[in-house]
Scaffold this motif. Structure first.
Motif, mmCIF file in Angstrom:
data_model
loop_
_atom_site.group_PDB
_atom_site.id
_atom_site.type_symbol
_atom_site.label_atom_id
_atom_site.label_comp_id
_atom_site.label_asym_id
_atom_site.label_seq_id
_atom_site.Cartn_x
_atom_site.Cartn_y
_atom_site.Cartn_z
ATOM 1 N N PRO A 151 45.579 34.158 47.330
ATOM 2 C CA PRO A 151 45.108 35.247 47.947
ATOM 3 C C PRO A 151 44.345 36.043 46.722
ATOM 4 O O PRO A 151 45.090 36.421 45.690
ATOM 5 C CB PRO A 151 45.920 36.099 48.865
ATOM 6 N N TYR A 235 42.813 31.038 48.728
ATOM 7 C CA TYR A 235 43.326 32.195 49.496
ATOM 8 C C TYR A 235 44.659 32.304 49.989
ATOM 9 O O TYR A 235 44.995 32.997 50.890
ATOM 10 C CB TYR A 235 42.073 32.781 50.407
ATOM 11 N N ALA A 236 45.361 31.259 50.034
ATOM 12 C CA ALA A 236 46.683 30.703 50.496
ATOM 13 C C ALA A 236 47.909 31.634 50.341
ATOM 14 O O ALA A 236 48.270 31.522 49.075
ATOM 15 C CB ALA A 236 47.036 29.417 50.687
ATOM 16 N N ALA A 330 42.540 29.368 53.960
ATOM 17 C CA ALA A 330 44.256 29.623 53.577
ATOM 18 C C ALA A 330 45.291 28.928 54.305
ATOM 19 O O ALA A 330 46.256 28.569 54.044
ATOM 20 C CB ALA A 330 44.298 31.236 53.775
#
Length: 346
Positions: A151, A235-236, A330
């Motif tokens: 993220p 973004y994970a 994500a």
């Protein structure tokens, strides 16, 4: 050692800006705030300095960097074949949370563009970022300030967690206003093409750019990266994340309540609090608030004792298009439509 410089974004202290600018000029790396997310930057014309960004971020070399400028007069240094039509639009849209893909000026090093013939350029609408670029006397290449695929950072605390001791300086400019990265529009084609939805909505951009093509792959990994955020999962959080296709599912999660956390709006949280754990993102009446809190929530769930994060879906229009893009990226496009499907992730 990493220097932490706290700077007031309303009235930036120039002595601290100049300290950070000196680091940029000497080939160092500085993390700085923008209106979207924090960026990790170096002199855009210093190939060795930009190479450090890839190493620190653990970023694949075929994922190009974004070049930040502070005035339109710098555009010819980084781009070529810039049309009068584009300049007219840029004068209105910049500074702002939109990045344009343009034909590259060969002065920009290959490491910045991933050897492509295009370059991603934006002018941030943030006083600290603009003053840093001015004081550095150069355009600054800067992707989002986070470990690759994780993220993005919207607070200085996020940056310190990822990069303390790994970069030369971190500027603490408070919480990012939008909390999502810039919109990316490819202007190197015959017609504008959306490469990444972001803080500047398509509806607003089309008022100045005309019809913008939205590719079918926009929420999936593409085969090549013309711009940041395209080719790889992004973004994970470390914890598994899925998104529901029907928000009414969230009212039926009691049977798995001890294993999950629900990331949702205040309106849904009010209905399910006490039945399942929730992490509130904000009100559905203000999707910009939800956007601002999204990445912070992604980071929080990694510190929680849960197996799975379940995220509600949002309307795919306006800023909601960017919110859903980040959630789907994500979650690796893990969208579920029933409790039975959800159980497969537990």
């Amino acid at each position: 050692m990493t220097i932490r410089l706290t700077i007031n974004q309303v009235n930036p202290e120039m002595e601290r800006i100049n300290e950070a600018a000196a680091i940029i000029r000497s080939g160092g790396i500085v993390v700085f705030p923008t209106e979207t997310v924090y960026g990790i930057g170096a002199d855009a014309f210093n190939a060795d300095a930009c190479g450090k960004i890839f190493k620190v971020k653990e970023r694949p070399a075929d994922n190009p960097l974004m070049v930040h400028i502070s005035k339109l007069g710098q555009l010819d240094d980084v781009a070529s074949d810039v049309t009068d039509e584009f300049m007219s639009a840029a004068k209105i849209l910049w500074p702002g949370p939109v990045t344009f893909i343009l034909k590259r000026n060969k002065k920009v090093p290959d490491v910045v563009t991933a050897k492509l013939d295009t370059v991603a350029v934006r002018m941030p609408a943030h006083p600290i970022a603009l003053r840093l670029i001015d004081a550095s006397g150069t355009a600054i290449a800067a992707p989002s300030a986070n470990i690759s695929k994780k993220p993005s950072a919207t607070r200085a605390e996020h940056v310190m967690s990822d990069f303390d001791g790994k970069v030369d300086a971190i500027i603490d400019g408070g919480h990012s206003a939008f909390g999502l990265e810039s919109t990316i529009i490819d202007m190197s084609k015959e017609r504008p093409v959306l490469l990444r939805p972001g803080a500047f909505t398509i509806e607003e951009l089309e008022k100045y750019l005309g019809t913008i093509t939205i590719p079918e792959y926009i929420d999936r990994e593409s085969e090549s990266a013309v711009a940041p955020g395209m080719k790889y999962r992004h973004y994970a959080p470390d914890k598994k994340l899925v998104v529901v296709s029907d928000n009414s599912m969230l009212l039926k999660l009691g049977s798995v309540k001890d294993k999950i956390i629900v990331l949702c709006s205040d309106e849904i949280a009010d209905k399910i609090d006490g039945k399942v754990r929730t992490l509130r993102l904000g009100s559905e009446g203000n999707l910009y608030e939800i956007a601002k809190n999204l990445f912070d929530a992604f980071r929080k769930i990694d510190r929680m004792d849960v197996e799975l994060a379940v995220v509600q879906s949002f309307p795919r229009r306006g800023i909601g298009l960017a919110i859903m893009n980040r959630i789907l990226k994500a979650s690796d496009s893990s969208e579920v439509g029933s409790i039975e499907e959800l159980r497969k992730y537990l």
